[in-house]
Design an enzyme around this catalytic site. Structure first.
Site, short mmCIF file in Angstrom:
data_model
loop_
_atom_site.label_atom_id
_atom_site.label_comp_id
_atom_site.label_asym_id
_atom_site.label_seq_id
_atom_site.Cartn_x
_atom_site.Cartn_y
_atom_site.Cartn_z
N ARG A 195 -10.54 68.82 23.04
CA ARG A 195 -9.55 69.87 22.71
C ARG A 195 -8.19 69.30 22.34
O ARG A 195 -7.27 70.04 21.99
CB ARG A 195 -9.45 70.85 23.88
CG ARG A 195 -9.17 70.20 25.23
CD ARG A 195 -9.53 71.11 26.40
NE ARG A 195 -9.41 70.45 27.68
CZ ARG A 195 -10.38 69.74 28.26
NH1 ARG A 195 -11.54 69.60 27.65
NH2 ARG A 195 -10.20 69.19 29.43
N HIS A 255 -0.85 97.49 17.73
CA HIS A 255 -1.62 98.73 17.52
C HIS A 255 -2.97 98.65 18.23
O HIS A 255 -3.88 99.41 17.90
CB HIS A 255 -1.80 98.98 16.03
CG HIS A 255 -0.49 99.12 15.33
ND1 HIS A 255 0.20 100.31 15.26
CD2 HIS A 255 0.32 98.19 14.74
CE1 HIS A 255 1.35 100.11 14.63
NE2 HIS A 255 1.45 98.83 14.31
#
Ligand code: F6P
Length: 545
Positions: free
Chosen positions: A266, A382
């Site tokens: 990673r 939203h």
């Protein structure tokens, strides 16, 4: 050594009980310079952490904790190549991959910079040849499509960077990322491509990962429908530590780019795992990314703790996780090209600090890494922001805001930025019942109707966030940003006394998948599982067409 028993931790426990109801709104009124007192800069990156539930005293206490756990010493141990990944007996040297000052970093008596520079030169040479047309496909055509086959760290980091640096993409080169062993991923990618002009980068640190090898084998089968066996060398290159497995797979080791066991998956986008980045945006832009990472490394290594951005962000996270009991942390970039940034951060943080055992092998009695999640703003507003504003959980948020867009022609940037700033302001301020009442009265509400609506429109506020602002998402800036979060994760791992650089928790599932696979591939007697798994295997056998 548990941090819980340290006087510095105990002092924070007491401080928390005095301060848990501290109102950020009031703090901003009391200190008109709060934003200046709780902000700092590193290169072009500016962090405002004033919208956090902290006072000067809180920060002093957190910094004392950092000293008590010997954070400066741990930073130095990482930068000098000591074996801080104790369960795997490895140094942790992603910082060497972007060590642009080229100062020697010794591991086992050898300067790793010699290897790093050799592979960087190989990457430059190769990507230049692909771009110039010196490296051609088997039928003499230029390479147009790069397909990276890898998973986890061998996919997410480079995929995120390529998305983010799309404005720097070399004309005529497309990049694709295939990671999932679900055949849909490979099929839907390959159906658009021409084998004569496609180059596969098979990226796997270990070269044993089932998903990657399966996808690579299928990609080779697809390629061999057009090309011959001896053409494979022109179309398949590998990035790995494992030359033997690369060769066994059938990739010429001359076309292999080496990485080393001291690079965690990673943390590996800075290594040859970043080859698709160099192929997509050119080696010079890849080098600019490394420059940015190096700039943040210098900041992290040399700045005093109170002026140190990864340290401050890491300690704020500890404050919420261990004292306020938060369980998740949202990262919301107000930049569509950073769509994959939260996913990369999710792997970076959760694979590093999702641990329940300390360095000494004892089970922990305190919380470690949070769930990291997020999507770009304004879309998130939203979707899930309702819960961050009015839900019952406290969720710290990082807002990541580039001031200037690479696409200024539509003039949307002010709207985008206004939304980002409005969210952090709203989270901090909230809206009181009195404010809601005044608003409803001005809108003509009264009586029962007003009283019924009022509680729903109250925002508790006092919800913390950091805001990271920068002029524009350049390769250097992106390098700084990613390195900032890498070091933040290390800071937290150090406070929690865990090894942030191993990932034993991913092994059990891999082992069990190997045991289940033969049960799915035959109709023989099913091997021993729990009754649920056996039942599901039977159902899959029955439903399979
Ligand atoms: O399973 C998790 C993991 O080990 C990650 O840490 C790593 O980045 C990924 O798998 C892929 O591993 P490899 O590069 O060896 O294929």
């Amino acid at each position: 050594m548990t941090p819980l028993n340290m006087p510095e931790w105990q002092s924070l426990v007491r401080h928390y009980s005095d301060l848990k109801y501290l109102s950020m709104r009031e703090q901003f009124v009391l200190d008109s310079d709060r934003a200046e007192h709780f902000s700092l800069k590193s290169g072009d990156l500016f962090l405002d952490y004033s919208k956090n539930r902290v006072t000067k005293e809180t920060m002093e206490k957190l910094l004392s904790l950092a000293k008590a756990v010997e954070l400066p010493n741990w930073i130095e141990r990482m930068f000098t190549g000591q074996e801080i990944n104790n369960t795997e007996g490895r140094a942790v040297l992603h910082i060497a991959l972007r060590n642009r000052s080229n100062t020697p970093i010794m591991v086992d008596g050898k300067d790793v910079m010699l290897d790093v520079n050799r592979v960087l030169a190989q990457m430059k040479d190769f990507s230049d040849k692909v771009h110039s047309g010196e490296w051609l496909g088997f039928s003499g055509k230029k390479i147009v499509d790069i397909v990276n086959i890898g998973i986890g760290g061998s996919d997410l980091g480079p995929a995120m960077i390529c998305d983010a640096l799309e404005p720097y993409g070399i004309e005529g080169i497309n990049v694709h990322f295939v990671s999932n062993v679900d055949g849909t991923d490979l099929s839907t990618t390959l159906e658009k491509l021409n084998p004569e002009t496609t180059l596969f980068v098979v990226a796997s640190k270990t070269f044993t990962t089932q998903e990657t090898l399966t996808n690579a084998q299928s990609a080779r089968t697809w390629f061999l429908k057009a090309g011959q066996q001896h053409d494979v060398a022109k179309h398949f290159v590998a990035v790995s530590t494992n030359a033997k497995a690369v060769s066994e797979f059938g990739i010429d080791t001359n076309n292999m780019f080496e990485i080393w066991d001291w690079v965690g998956g990673r943390y590996s986008l800075w290594s040859a795992i970043g080859l698709p980045i160099a192929l997509y945006v050119g080696f010079d832009n890849f080098a600019r990314l490394l420059d940015g990472g190096h700039e943040m490394d210098n900041h992290f290594r040399t700045q005093p703790l109170e002026q140190n951005m990864p340290v401050i962000m890491g300690l704020l996270g500890v404050w919420y996780i261990n004292f306020f009991g938060t369980q998740t942390h949202a990262i919301v970039p107000y930049d569509h090209s950073l769509s994959r940034f939260p996913s990369h951060m999710q792997q970076l943080d959760m694979e590093s600090n999702g641990k329940v055992t300390n360095r000494q092998g004892q089970r922990l009695s305190y919380k470690t890494g949070p769930v990291i999640w997020g999507t770009p703003g304004t879309n998130g507003q939203h979707a899930y922001f309702q819960l961050i504003h009015q839900g019952t959980q406290l969720i710290p948020v990082d807002f990541v805001l580039p001031v200037n867009s690479h696409y200024p022609e539509y003039d949307h940037q002010s709207i985008l930025l206004a939304n980002g700033l409005a969210q952090s302001e709203a989270l901090m301020k909230g809206k009181t019942a009195e404010e809601v009442r005044a608003e409803l009265v001005s809108e003509g509400f009264e009586g029962k109707e007003l009283e019924a609506l009022l509680p729903h429109k109250v925002f508790p506020g006092n919800r913390p966030s950091n805001t990271l602002i920068f002029p524009k998402l350049t390769p250097e800036l992106l390098g700084q940003l990613v390195a900032l979060y890498e070091h933040k994760v290390f800071v937290q791992g150090t406070v929690w006394n865990i090894n942030s650089f191993d990932q034993w928790g991913v092994e059990l599932g891999k082992q069990l998948a190997k045991a289940i696979l033969p049960d799915l591939q035959s109709n023989d007697e099913i091997s021993v599982h729990d009754s649920s798994t056996t039942h599901l295997i039977k159902m899959i056998r029955a439903l399979r067409n």
